[in-house]
Design a protein around this motif. Structure first.
Motif, mmCIF file in Angstrom:
data_model
loop_
_atom_site.group_PDB
_atom_site.id
_atom_site.type_symbol
_atom_site.label_atom_id
_atom_site.label_comp_id
_atom_site.label_asym_id
_atom_site.label_seq_id
_atom_site.Cartn_x
_atom_site.Cartn_y
_atom_site.Cartn_z
ATOM 1 N N SER A 1 24.710 22.631 14.454
ATOM 2 C CA SER A 1 24.563 22.205 12.852
ATOM 3 C C SER A 1 24.362 23.765 12.205
ATOM 4 C CB SER A 1 23.627 21.233 12.650
ATOM 5 O OG SER A 1 22.468 21.891 12.818
ATOM 6 N N LYS A 2 23.499 24.626 12.631
ATOM 7 C CA LYS A 2 23.332 25.755 11.625
ATOM 8 C C LYS A 2 24.562 26.478 11.378
ATOM 9 C CE LYS A 2 20.411 29.737 11.870
ATOM 10 N NZ LYS A 2 20.009 30.475 13.067
ATOM 11 N N TYR B 1 23.671 18.246 18.259
ATOM 12 C CA TYR B 1 24.193 18.322 16.975
ATOM 13 C C TYR B 1 23.263 19.429 16.590
ATOM 14 C CZ TYR B 1 25.226 17.606 12.329
ATOM 15 O OH TYR B 1 25.502 17.765 10.904
ATOM 16 N N LEU B 2 21.948 19.286 16.673
ATOM 17 C CA LEU B 2 21.246 20.315 15.854
ATOM 18 C C LEU B 2 21.370 21.668 16.461
ATOM 19 C CD1 LEU B 2 17.655 18.791 16.303
ATOM 20 C CD2 LEU B 2 19.184 18.988 14.135
ATOM 21 N N ILE B 3 21.928 21.896 17.656
ATOM 22 C CA ILE B 3 22.400 23.065 18.059
ATOM 23 C C ILE B 3 23.663 23.681 17.339
ATOM 24 C CG2 ILE B 3 23.302 24.543 20.377
ATOM 25 C CD1 ILE B 3 21.867 22.633 21.977
ATOM 26 N N LEU C 1 21.920 14.084 19.481
ATOM 27 C CA LEU C 1 21.155 14.633 18.282
ATOM 28 C C LEU C 1 20.877 16.128 18.528
ATOM 29 C CD1 LEU C 1 20.224 13.198 15.885
ATOM 30 C CD2 LEU C 1 17.937 13.187 16.788
ATOM 31 N N ILE C 2 20.339 16.367 19.900
ATOM 32 C CA ILE C 2 19.990 17.663 20.175
ATOM 33 C C ILE C 2 21.388 18.630 20.197
ATOM 34 C CG2 ILE C 2 19.229 18.970 22.194
ATOM 35 C CD1 ILE C 2 17.446 16.637 22.888
#
Ligand SMILES: Nc1ncnc2c1ncn2[C@@H]1O[C@H](COP(=O)(O)OP(=O)(O)OP(=O)(O)O)[C@@H](O)[C@H]1O
Ligand SMILES: [Mg+2]
Lengths: 279, 332
Positions: free
Chosen positions: A266-267, A262-264, A259-260
């Motif tokens: 995703s932007k 992905y957040l990195i 998840l972490i």
């Protein structure tokens, strides 16, 4: 381009559809997380209920931490995933740049050869891969897994990245050459930042299958010291009894690192998907 | 300093022969313009001069030195691109200084060169900005500034104004002309634009299909073209080509060329037809006339009061006719 009209019914409808999708997508994940905090009986009696003082239990997490070395598995998974992604992106981008930028004999043939891997699943070669790993003494090392995942991810990465590299302005690269930048500087400083969205896309598409893979860890690195999280969690799934508390707890915890990551990415990913669509 | 010689340049991409035996000499300080239809090899030739492309055959000499094996950064050239090609991650100042910094120039020299470019192009307010924070016209000025800072023997421009709007194009055109006057440097400039070619060039080189069709001053090409291609390419609206037989011209001539502005309206003229379309441009009027020999464009100064569909007679002076043989070559 015609713009969608933002009338009240339109907005409501759009939000309703998106909300419905969010619920459907989040439901299984939520189910795993709430049930990981419940007693075994409560899981089966009412799987949809939230944990209450009566049914709340951390027994799953306790089992996970007691049996096997959870943090080592997590660390192994992270090392394998991050290292694989790094090399896929680095070599994929370099090969993509070469294919897009330089005219040399056999350029098209090389591109085709590198793309063939998209169509042939790497698992077909498992036996040979195992033989190679045995011969090179790499069985039960994380290196073996990284090598296999890099090989698995490269074809699509090269294909996607070379397409994006072709779109980078020739003028910009030529301006760099006239100003005396080396080809490496042009690649790393001018071109790579411009294809960041593509890099993020490739990273996300490769990350999940690598993180979740069971096949290659089981075959190439089943040893205790090199177990990945997915493989490590399998001890709780037995032929006769499955420790659901432990399985759900392990899964809940396994979600967070991806998840972490992905957040990195995703932007950048959103920019990649919408680039061209929105200007 | 700043002269250029091309000898027997051949270039092909795969089987596509893009440049065929290009020979050319440019003197120091000259402003030379390449024109030609799209895809005729103008940009490729410019990239070969810059050292960004290696020709299959032929020699490039810059300032009297053979530079075939010299990389682009060592050729003492600077190039301005149609798409500006500014480095997106660097400020205007860093964009302009990168070339000199790469070459290891002294920082006092870099400062002096930048302030020279800043002064010429009025870039002071933008120095600390990134390219994304500039308008198209400002970006192109920065790109030109980046070229000036390098203090090159040879400026190369590849359609630098074609992404700018009309008003900005006129301003930047004047700026480039002034720049050439002040720096006295050699400029090679590619354009599609008739007006740019006629107003800026000391020498125009007309290319077609990878070959040089004609080299000469703008007025020489306008008044004395070697063939129908050059005659039709230079000048806008384009020259009219009329069958020699229709005008009763004998001899070897197959086609007669007459420029639109050389026609006079005359009831008993040698050409007659009906008006099919009118373009009122204020200072002048373009009249399109359907004749038995095809469509003829006539350019009249001032506002002509004519009606579409009306009959019209046209004439011209004998000395304004250019004769071409059946291969399109000029008969003199
Ligand atoms: N990198 C390349 N690979 C293959 N073919 C190319 C390449 N660059 C140019 N060409 C071909 O060479 C020919 C000349 O191209 P070039 O860009 O020099 O034309 P041009 O005169 O500058 O045209 P325009 O006025 O449209 O810019 C074209 O047919 C083009 O397709
Ligand atoms: Mg071009």
């Amino acid at each position: 381009m015609r713009r969608v009209r933002h009338t009240v019914p339109n907005v409501l409808l759009a939000h309703a559809a998106l909300a419905a999708y969010t619920v459907i997508a989040l439901f299984p994940i939520l189910l795993i997380i709430i049930n990981s905090f419940k007693t075994r009986k409560a899981i089966f009696r009412d799987p949809l209920a939230l944990p209450n003082p009566e049914t709340f239990s951390l027994v799953g997490f306790e089992t996970v931490f007691r049996q096997g070395d959870f943090f080592l598995y997590m660390q192994n998974s992270l090392i394998v995933t991050v290292a694989s992604l790094f090399f896929i992106l680095l070599f994929g981008a370099m090969a993509g740049f070469a294919l897009a930028e330089y005219r040399f004999k056999g350029n098209t043939l090389m591109a085709l050869y590198l793309a063939i891997g998209i169509m042939i699943p790497i698992r077909l070669g498992t036996i040979s891969i195992l033989e190679i790993m045995v011969a090179t003494n790499l069985v039960n090392t994380l290196t073996a897994l990284v090598l296999v995942y890099v090989a698995q991810g490269l074809p699509l990465a090269i294909f996607i990245l070379s397409e994006f590299m072709r779109q980078v302005s020739d003028d910009l690269k030529n301006a760099g050459r006239i100003d005396g930048l080396s080809e490496y500087r042009i690649f790393f400083v001018l071109v790579l930042p411009l294809v960041r969205p593509a890099l993020a896309t490739v990273a996300v598409f490769n990350m999940i299958p690598i993180w979740n893979d069971l096949w290659f860890p089981l075959i190439l690195a089943p040893g205790e010291a090199t177990k990945t999280l997915t493989l490590g969690s399998q001890v709780f799934i037995g032929q006769f009894v499955t420790d659901w508390n432990a399985v759900l707890s392990a899964l809940s915890m396994a979600m967070f690192p991806v998840l972490i990551l992905y957040l990195i990415f995703s932007k950048q990913l959103i920019r990649g998907i919408t680039s061209g669509a929105v200007k | 300093m700043g002269s250029l010689v091309l000898k027997n340049i051949h270039m092909s991409f795969g089987t596509n022969e893009v440049l065929k035996d290009i020979n050319l000499e440019v003197e120091d300080g000259e402003f030379v313009i390449f024109v030609g239809p799209s895809g005729c090899g103008k940009s490729t030739l410019l990239r070969i001069i810059a050292g960004l492309e290696t020709p299959m055959q032929g020699d490039v000499e810059i300032s009297g030195q053979l530079v075939n094996a010299m990389p682009a950064s060592k050729r003492k050239i600077a190039m301005v691109f149609q798409t500006y090609a500014l480095y997106p991650h660097l400020t205007v100042e860093k964009n302009m200084s990168l070339g000199l910094r790469q070459a290891g120039a002294a920082s006092s020299y870099i400062k002096r060169q930048i302030s020279l470019a800043v002064e010429m192009l009025e870039l002071e307010p933008y120095l600390k900005r990134k390219p994304a924070e500039l308008s198209g016209g400002q970006r192109q000025r920065v790109a030109i500034g980046r070229a000036i800072v390098r203090d090159p023997d040879l400026f190369l421009f590849d359609e630098p104004l074609s992404n700018l709007d009309a008003a900005l194009r006129v301003n930047t055109r004047i700026e480039i002309a002034r720049l050439h006057r002040e720096l006295q440097s050699t400029v090679i400039y590619v354009t599609h634009d008739q007006i740019e070619a006629m107003t800026l060039a000391q020498k125009i080189i007309v290319l077609r299909d990878g070959r040089i069709e004609q080299v000469g001053s703008p007025m020489k090409l306008y008044k004395d073209p070697d063939n129908m291609f050059v005659a039709g390419f230079i000048g806008s609206p384009a020259m009219n080509f009329i069958e020699a037989g229709y005008l009763g011209v004998g001899g070897k001539a197959a086609t007669v060329g007459v420029r639109p502005e050389q026609f006079t309206l005359s009831r008993r003229g040698r050409v007659s037809g009906t008006i099919s379309h009118l373009e009122h441009l204020g200072a002048e009027t373009n009249i399109f006339v359907n004749t038995d020999s095809g469509l003829i464009t006539v350019r009249q100064f001032g506002e002509a009061s004519l009606d579409i569909g009306a009959g019209i007679g046209l004439d011209f002076r004998d000395e304004d006719m250019l004769f071409f043989d059946s291969n399109g070559q000029r008969l003199r």
